[in-house]
Design an enzyme around this catalytic site. Structure first.
Site, PDB file in Angstrom:
ATOM      1  N   TYR A 219      43.265   2.814 -50.175  1.00  0.00           N
ATOM      2  CA  TYR A 219      43.599   1.716 -50.651  1.00  0.00           C
ATOM      3  C   TYR A 219      42.787   0.449 -50.064  1.00  0.00           C
ATOM      4  O   TYR A 219      42.630  -0.332 -50.956  1.00  0.00           O
ATOM      5  CB  TYR A 219      45.168   1.044 -50.220  1.00  0.00           C
ATOM      6  CG  TYR A 219      46.109   1.922 -51.101  1.00  0.00           C
ATOM      7  CD1 TYR A 219      46.476   1.161 -52.206  1.00  0.00           C
ATOM      8  CD2 TYR A 219      46.586   2.996 -50.798  1.00  0.00           C
ATOM      9  CE1 TYR A 219      47.491   2.080 -53.093  1.00  0.00           C
ATOM     10  CE2 TYR A 219      47.717   3.704 -51.492  1.00  0.00           C
ATOM     11  CZ  TYR A 219      48.068   3.343 -52.535  1.00  0.00           C
ATOM     12  OH  TYR A 219      49.163   4.074 -53.552  1.00  0.00           O
TER      13      TYR A 219
ATOM     14  N   THR B 106      42.908  -0.476 -39.064  1.00  0.00           N
ATOM     15  CA  THR B 106      43.734  -1.070 -38.100  1.00  0.00           C
ATOM     16  C   THR B 106      43.900  -0.422 -36.934  1.00  0.00           C
ATOM     17  O   THR B 106      44.609   0.750 -36.820  1.00  0.00           O
ATOM     18  CB  THR B 106      45.253  -1.787 -38.571  1.00  0.00           C
ATOM     19  OG1 THR B 106      44.661  -2.410 -39.913  1.00  0.00           O
ATOM     20  CG2 THR B 106      46.015  -2.677 -37.785  1.00  0.00           C
TER      21      THR B 106
ATOM     22  N   LEU C 100      46.427  -6.985 -35.597  1.00  0.00           N
ATOM     23  CA  LEU C 100      47.904  -6.569 -35.165  1.00  0.00           C
ATOM     24  C   LEU C 100      48.639  -7.569 -35.191  1.00  0.00           C
ATOM     25  O   LEU C 100      49.730  -7.634 -35.941  1.00  0.00           O
ATOM     26  CB  LEU C 100      47.879  -5.596 -33.910  1.00  0.00           C
ATOM     27  CG  LEU C 100      47.419  -4.403 -33.928  1.00  0.00           C
ATOM     28  CD1 LEU C 100      47.646  -3.601 -32.414  1.00  0.00           C
ATOM     29  CD2 LEU C 100      48.071  -3.546 -34.981  1.00  0.00           C
TER      30      LEU C 100
ATOM     31  N   CYS D 108      52.079  -0.925 -43.669  1.00  0.00           N
ATOM     32  CA  CYS D 108      51.437  -1.407 -42.394  1.00  0.00           C
ATOM     33  C   CYS D 108      52.352  -2.440 -41.516  1.00  0.00           C
ATOM     34  O   CYS D 108      52.231  -2.131 -40.218  1.00  0.00           O
ATOM     35  CB  CYS D 108      50.317  -2.221 -42.594  1.00  0.00           C
ATOM     36  SG  CYS D 108      48.843  -1.075 -43.325  1.00  0.00           S
ATOM     37  N   PHE D 109      53.070  -3.104 -42.055  1.00  0.00           N
ATOM     38  CA  PHE D 109      53.746  -4.027 -41.296  1.00  0.00           C
ATOM     39  C   PHE D 109      54.609  -3.431 -40.109  1.00  0.00           C
ATOM     40  O   PHE D 109      54.562  -3.682 -38.944  1.00  0.00           O
ATOM     41  CB  PHE D 109      54.703  -4.890 -42.005  1.00  0.00           C
ATOM     42  CG  PHE D 109      54.184  -6.160 -42.742  1.00  0.00           C
ATOM     43  CD1 PHE D 109      53.038  -6.682 -42.500  1.00  0.00           C
ATOM     44  CD2 PHE D 109      54.988  -6.961 -43.228  1.00  0.00           C
ATOM     45  CE1 PHE D 109      52.223  -7.664 -43.179  1.00  0.00           C
ATOM     46  CE2 PHE D 109      54.429  -8.220 -43.885  1.00  0.00           C
ATOM     47  CZ  PHE D 109      53.127  -8.601 -43.739  1.00  0.00           C
TER      48      PHE D 109
HETATM   49  P1  NAD Z   1      45.049   5.558 -47.051  1.00  0.00           P
HETATM   50  O1  NAD Z   1      46.043   6.419 -46.424  1.00  0.00           O
HETATM   51  O2  NAD Z   1      45.505   4.892 -48.419  1.00  0.00           O
HETATM   52  O3  NAD Z   1      43.338   5.990 -46.671  1.00  0.00           O
HETATM   53  C1  NAD Z   1      43.212   6.588 -45.749  1.00  0.00           C
HETATM   54  C2  NAD Z   1      41.958   7.805 -46.153  1.00  0.00           C
HETATM   55  O4  NAD Z   1      41.292   8.323 -45.219  1.00  0.00           O
HETATM   56  C3  NAD Z   1      42.868   9.142 -46.996  1.00  0.00           C
HETATM   57  O5  NAD Z   1      42.227   9.155 -48.478  1.00  0.00           O
HETATM   58  C4  NAD Z   1      42.459  10.018 -46.109  1.00  0.00           C
HETATM   59  O6  NAD Z   1      42.210  11.260 -46.779  1.00  0.00           O
HETATM   60  C5  NAD Z   1      41.045   9.723 -45.489  1.00  0.00           C
HETATM   61  N1  NAD Z   1      40.614  10.437 -44.257  1.00  0.00           N
HETATM   62  C6  NAD Z   1      41.491  10.705 -43.156  1.00  0.00           C
HETATM   63  N2  NAD Z   1      40.626  11.268 -42.203  1.00  0.00           N
HETATM   64  C7  NAD Z   1      39.483  11.465 -42.668  1.00  0.00           C
HETATM   65  C8  NAD Z   1      38.250  11.930 -42.234  1.00  0.00           C
HETATM   66  N3  NAD Z   1      38.117  12.581 -41.047  1.00  0.00           N
HETATM   67  N4  NAD Z   1      37.277  11.893 -42.789  1.00  0.00           N
HETATM   68  C9  NAD Z   1      37.094  11.671 -44.416  1.00  0.00           C
HETATM   69  N5  NAD Z   1      38.530  10.807 -44.585  1.00  0.00           N
HETATM   70  C10 NAD Z   1      39.654  11.008 -43.879  1.00  0.00           C
HETATM   71  O7  NAD Z   1      44.982   4.384 -45.931  1.00  0.00           O
HETATM   72  P2  NAD Z   1      44.958   2.900 -46.337  1.00  0.00           P
HETATM   73  O8  NAD Z   1      46.036   2.205 -46.928  1.00  0.00           O
HETATM   74  O9  NAD Z   1      43.365   2.506 -46.946  1.00  0.00           O
HETATM   75  O10 NAD Z   1      44.640   2.337 -44.697  1.00  0.00           O
HETATM   76  C11 NAD Z   1      43.647   2.536 -44.130  1.00  0.00           C
HETATM   77  C12 NAD Z   1      43.350   1.548 -42.712  1.00  0.00           C
HETATM   78  O11 NAD Z   1      43.367   0.405 -43.027  1.00  0.00           O
HETATM   79  C13 NAD Z   1      44.849   1.629 -41.783  1.00  0.00           C
HETATM   80  O12 NAD Z   1      44.299   1.677 -40.444  1.00  0.00           O
HETATM   81  C14 NAD Z   1      45.606   0.526 -42.552  1.00  0.00           C
HETATM   82  O13 NAD Z   1      46.448  -0.027 -41.388  1.00  0.00           O
HETATM   83  C15 NAD Z   1      44.425  -0.424 -42.639  1.00  0.00           C
HETATM   84  N6  NAD Z   1      44.902  -1.514 -43.574  1.00  0.00           N
HETATM   85  C16 NAD Z   1      45.428  -1.007 -44.713  1.00  0.00           C
HETATM   86  C17 NAD Z   1      45.692  -2.011 -45.728  1.00  0.00           C
HETATM   87  C18 NAD Z   1      46.408  -1.941 -47.009  1.00  0.00           C
HETATM   88  O14 NAD Z   1      46.785  -2.662 -47.746  1.00  0.00           O
HETATM   89  N7  NAD Z   1      46.964  -0.621 -47.360  1.00  0.00           N
HETATM   90  C19 NAD Z   1      45.387  -3.467 -45.587  1.00  0.00           C
HETATM   91  C20 NAD Z   1      44.589  -3.502 -44.355  1.00  0.00           C
HETATM   92  C21 NAD Z   1      44.416  -2.786 -43.553  1.00  0.00           C
HETATM   93  C1  UGA Z   2      50.020  -7.081 -45.530  1.00  0.00           C
HETATM   94  C2  UGA Z   2      49.553  -8.279 -45.042  1.00  0.00           C
HETATM   95  O1  UGA Z   2      49.808  -9.355 -46.029  1.00  0.00           O
HETATM   96  C3  UGA Z   2      48.008  -8.292 -45.331  1.00  0.00           C
HETATM   97  O2  UGA Z   2      47.320  -9.389 -44.818  1.00  0.00           O
HETATM   98  C4  UGA Z   2      47.437  -7.011 -44.388  1.00  0.00           C
HETATM   99  O3  UGA Z   2      46.109  -6.730 -44.457  1.00  0.00           O
HETATM  100  C5  UGA Z   2      48.351  -5.796 -44.946  1.00  0.00           C
HETATM  101  O4  UGA Z   2      49.443  -5.971 -44.901  1.00  0.00           O
HETATM  102  C6  UGA Z   2      47.922  -4.493 -44.145  1.00  0.00           C
HETATM  103  O5  UGA Z   2      47.410  -4.618 -43.027  1.00  0.00           O
HETATM  104  O6  UGA Z   2      48.184  -3.373 -44.553  1.00  0.00           O
HETATM  105  P1  UGA Z   2      50.792  -5.999 -47.898  1.00  0.00           P
HETATM  106  O7  UGA Z   2      51.717  -5.204 -46.907  1.00  0.00           O
HETATM  107  O8  UGA Z   2      50.274  -5.174 -48.740  1.00  0.00           O
HETATM  108  O9  UGA Z   2      49.828  -6.882 -46.893  1.00  0.00           O
HETATM  109  O10 UGA Z   2      51.785  -6.808 -48.700  1.00  0.00           O
HETATM  110  P2  UGA Z   2      52.554  -8.207 -48.259  1.00  0.00           P
HETATM  111  O11 UGA Z   2      52.324  -9.222 -49.448  1.00  0.00           O
HETATM  112  O12 UGA Z   2      52.394  -8.828 -46.865  1.00  0.00           O
HETATM  113  O13 UGA Z   2      54.033  -7.839 -48.446  1.00  0.00           O
HETATM  114  C7  UGA Z   2      54.643  -6.832 -47.520  1.00  0.00           C
HETATM  115  C8  UGA Z   2      56.114  -6.813 -47.497  1.00  0.00           C
HETATM  116  O14 UGA Z   2      56.689  -8.052 -47.443  1.00  0.00           O
HETATM  117  C9  UGA Z   2      56.502  -6.320 -48.847  1.00  0.00           C
HETATM  118  O15 UGA Z   2      57.549  -5.529 -48.951  1.00  0.00           O
HETATM  119  C10 UGA Z   2      56.963  -7.738 -49.596  1.00  0.00           C
HETATM  120  O16 UGA Z   2      58.041  -7.498 -50.647  1.00  0.00           O
HETATM  121  C11 UGA Z   2      57.731  -8.324 -48.518  1.00  0.00           C
HETATM  122  N1  UGA Z   2      57.791  -9.879 -48.301  1.00  0.00           N
HETATM  123  C12 UGA Z   2      56.602 -10.496 -48.330  1.00  0.00           C
HETATM  124  C13 UGA Z   2      58.913 -10.460 -48.255  1.00  0.00           C
HETATM  125  O17 UGA Z   2      59.997  -9.718 -48.300  1.00  0.00           O
HETATM  126  N2  UGA Z   2      59.036 -11.832 -48.453  1.00  0.00           N
HETATM  127  C14 UGA Z   2      57.961 -12.363 -48.157  1.00  0.00           C
HETATM  128  O18 UGA Z   2      57.894 -13.827 -48.341  1.00  0.00           O
HETATM  129  C15 UGA Z   2      56.691 -12.103 -48.246  1.00  0.00           C
END
Ligand code: NAD
Ligand code: UGA
Length: 482
Positions: free
Chosen positions: A35, A152, A241, A296-297
């Protein structure tokens, strides 16, 4: 799995040959095509057409999906950017060894879930994917690299990364930077294009500052300079974090107040509005409901709490853990409310779930409150029909282990027909403007609506109504004409 408009990339385009490689000013790699990795790299490729951006993953299905008509993640606007860049300067591949060898700037965006085993199970981050990546970088590098933590990670992880990379041969040097991602799902493209800030942490050494400048140069292509902030590596790791912990804390704070509102004559939406208009507090993240979900949260707060415990700060750890406890309490309250409103039995009753994604505009269901709530409904022997515009495939995977009576139906009108109750679990816009009079007619009476996101205009709704806004309970009976 969801996006249908993009022509698939011809197989021969990847891997680009060496001639192709030389055409580009910089060669950037991202390990982890999830993602974050996919959309983030698509944005860099779109803003820097003279850079070649490659995204690799150990999961071949993910890479195939990124190269296909149907992208592996649903994110509004992503299809347009992929169409513009894929096969030109954006490439998705499984060839991790070749990609590491060829690229000089490497983002690491692998997942960092909570450990499910051993020491720290249920709290500490599981760093095995991240460590494996570091070892792959060491093994396949034939030249110096800048390695950027996009995942993260707990504070001080970069130091561990440096240790793993330290045995590099000859003149090969690695500079490790922290560049956490703040995008939110559902708004990722806008968040990437117009970020509140870009955070870059580095060591304060000559090489550290040089590497930092390389990364600043990439973001400066589209992000105003004043929004690119630089810190030391540890502040950057910790800030990510803490940002998530603060956002989640606000959601738990307003949810705790919703419980109090339900015992009094106060309306949580009115309280949130009044409180949020104080410019020192602000109006965002004060929407009461069934609690936060998403990948993540919860994990990031638990990782923060674990760090605090590790550093001998149990009071601080307990403070942050209470945010997660409040979130769980809110979901338990929601189920208890459904049960008590429906005469303390759900056995054999049909409940329709509107929304399974953890929030609107995404197909992602990771840690979605809908998983817990649906499982509880099934445990009470209810028949559940799940409706969601984008998350039905993931919902089916999440519930694959349960033996229960589940139907998946995208159309909300068809899903609700013949049900005793509707539970709104995701704040999709479509649920705000449904014809509830029509829906009511098709349901078994008395018909209930449990608005877990507090999004429906109660005045227009003619079902028995329960939401975090107690005023609505007072006008519970539907009009007899409905
Ligand atoms: P995700 O699970 O969607 O993607 C991670 C990918 O890494 C997977 O496709 C997996 O197969 C791949 N992977 C794992 N080990 C590997 C390796 N050794 N070589 C190559 N590929 C490998 O995870 P994500 O949601 O993209 O999150 C990634 C990081 O970003 C996490 O630390 C998360 O906390 C952080 N983050 C996520 C979001 C979000 O909205 N999802 C937002 C901000 C930060
Ligand atoms: C959250 C943060 O907003 C991003 O900045 C961060 O990068 C990300 O986590 C991450 O590290 O993965 P995300 O989880 O995609 O993003 O979505 P949010 O909009 O933050 O919502 C999180 C959850 O809180 C959802 O289930 C949402 O429905 C809920 N929420 C949010 C509430 O219940 N009330 C609110 O007022 C806001």
């Amino acid at each position: 799995m969801y996006c249908k408009v993009i022509p698939a990339i011809p197989a021969h385009v990847w891997p680009p040959d060496n001639e192709n490689l030389l055409k580009f000013k910089k060669n950037i790699l991202c390990i982890g095509a999830g993602y974050v990795g996919g959309p983030t790299m698509a944005m860099i490729a779109s803003k820097c057409p003279d850079y070649r951006v490659t995204v690799v993953d150990i999961n071949p299905e993910r890479i195939n999906a990124w190269n296909s008509h149907e992208l592996p993640v649903y994110e509004p606007g992503l299809d347009k950017i992929i169409k513009k860049t894929r096969g030109k300067n954006l490439f998705f591949s499984n060839n991790i060894e070749k990609a590491i060898t060829e690229n000089d700037i490497i983002f690491v965006s692998v997942h960092t879930p909570t450990k499910t085993f051993g020491e720290g199970a249920g709290k500490a981050p599981d760093l095995q994917y991240w460590e494996k990546t570091a070892r792959q970088i060491l093994e396949y590098s034939k030249s110096s690299k800048i390695v950027i933590e996009k995942s993260t990670l707990p504070v001080k992880t970069a130091a561990a990364m440096e240790k793993i990379l330290a045995p590099a041969k000859g003149k090969i040097k690695f500079e490790v930077l922290s560049n956490p991602e703040f995008l939110a799902e559902g708004t990722a493209i806008n968040d990437l294009e117009n970020p509140d800030r870009v955070l870059i942490g580095s060591r304060d050494t000559k090489n550290g500052l040089k590497a930092r400048q390389e990364l600043v140069n990439i973001y400066s292509r589209w992000v105003p300079k004043e929004k690119i902030i630089t810190t030391n590596t540890w502040s950057s790791e910790l800030s990510k974090l803490v940002s998530n912990a603060f956002l989640a804390q606000r959601v738990s704070s307003i949810n705790s107040i919703s419980a109090l509102c339900e015992k009094t004559e106060a309306d949580v939406s009115e309280v949130a509005k009044a409180v949020g208009m104080d410019s020192r507090i602000g109006s965002k993240f004060l929407q009461a409901g069934i609690g936060f979900g998403g990948s993540c949260f919860k994990k990031d707060i638990l990782h923060l709490a674990y760090l605090c415990e590790y550093y001998g700060l149990p009071e601080v750890a307990a403070y942050w853990e209470s945010v997660v406890k409040m979130n769980e309490y809110q979901q338990q309250r929601f189920i208890a409310n459904i049960l008590s409103s429906m005469f303390n039995t759900l056995a054999g009753k049909k409940i329709c779930v509107f929304g399974f994604a953890f929030k609107a505009n995404t197909g992602d269901t990771r840690e979605s409150p809908a998983i817990y709530i649906t499982r509880k409904l099934l445990a009470e022997q209810a028949y559940v029909t799940i409706s969601d515009p984008k998350a039905l495939k993931n919902a089916a995977l999440d519930l694959a282990d349960i033996e229960g009576n589940i139907i998946y139906e995208e159309d909300p009108y068809k899903a609700a027909a013949g049900c005793h109750a509707i539970a709104i679990l995701t704040d999709w816009n479509i649920y705000k403007n449904l014809d509830f009079r029509k829906i009511y007619k098709s349901m078994i009476k008395p018909a209930f609506l449990f608005d877990g996101r507090n999004i429906v205009d109660h005045a227009k709704c003619c079902l028995l109504y329960t939401s975090p806004s107690p005023r609505d309970r007072t006008r519970s009976r539907m009009p007899s004409s409905a």
